[in-house]
Design a protein around this motif. Structure first.
Motif, PDB file in Angstrom:
ATOM      1  N   GLU A  50       0.646   5.926  -0.574  1.00 33.89           N
ATOM      2  CA  GLU A  50      -0.185   6.955  -0.790  1.00 33.89           C
ATOM      3  C   GLU A  50       0.500   7.895  -1.845  1.00 33.89           C
TER       4      GLU A  50
ATOM      5  N   HIS B 137      -4.980   6.622  -1.569  1.00 31.02           N
ATOM      6  CA  HIS B 137      -4.298   5.347  -1.233  1.00 31.02           C
ATOM      7  C   HIS B 137      -4.457   4.444  -2.251  1.00 31.02           C
TER       8      HIS B 137
ATOM      9  N   HIS C 172       0.991  -1.206   0.124  1.00 33.36           N
ATOM     10  CA  HIS C 172       0.037  -0.097   0.041  1.00 33.36           C
ATOM     11  C   HIS C 172       0.957   1.265   0.115  1.00 33.36           C
TER      12      HIS C 172
END
Length: 202
Positions: free
Chosen positions: A148, A153, A146
């Motif tokens: 940002e 996101h 993951h």
């Protein structure tokens, strides 16, 4: 939020360069022109390697060669490449290791042998010269994280699914360096290329 692409939906466009060392090992490095599912500008003040937030770098590999008339074939083994998020872009084709900087957000492994084809042509009585190269490969996503970007996101695994199939086109004419410079250290040949990939989906 990441949204899964449908199978065979456009995943990305990239551009980069193949680098061949004097010991015969090859690697490719470059940046993303487009990355489906990512909102926000992928560049700082316009497309260029030194302004790209998303870059890629391959693990060096050694290819075998074959030929068939005007076709020169490179047989590349299965290998890996990774995608990086550079919050402060720093890619530089004269220093290809700079494309492997920042946050590693995904790693792909090619599913098998890749056959690259270089086409040569003869004009008049001159010797045949390389004109164009191409290849196609599939790569499975083996790791993603993951991240940002621009206030949203993402996870490339959630966007691409199992991986991609990429279609590549390369110039057959090496990159020309100014007379006062040589190729990047340890590299004897550098060829530019572009690639477009489709998602494998679930």
């Amino acid at each position: 939020m990441s949204s899964l692409l449908s199978p065979a939906e456009l995943a990305w466009y990239v551009t980069g360069r193949f680098y061949r060392r004097s010991d015969g090992y090859l690697a490719d490095y470059g940046y993303f022109l487009h990355l489906s599912g990512i909102a926000g500008d992928l560049f700082v003040d316009g497309p260029a390697e030194g302004r790209a937030h998303f870059t890629f770098a391959a693990k060096p590999f050694k290819a075998r060669a074959a030929s068939n008339g005007a076709l020169d074939l490179a047989l590349d083994p299965a290998g890996e490449f990774s995608v990086y998020l550079q919050r402060i872009p720093a890619g530089d084709f004269d220093h290809p290791e700079t494309f492997a900087q920042g946050e590693r957000i995904a790693t792909f492994r090619r599913t098998g042998l890749v056959v690259g084809t270089t086409v040569s042509a003869q004009v008049g009585g001159a010797a045949a010269v390389p004109v164009l190269g191409n290849n196609v490969f599939s790569a499975q996503l083996i790791d993603s994280r993951h991240f940002e970007f621009a206030g949203a996101h993402y996870d490339l695994g959630a966007i691409l699914g199992r991986g991609v199939t990429q279609f590549g086109t390369s110039a057959a004419v090496p990159v020309a360096f100014p007379a006062h410079r040589t190729h990047p250290p340890t590299y004897e040949l550098v060829l530019p290329f572009t690639g477009s990939a489709i998602a494998l989906g679930r």
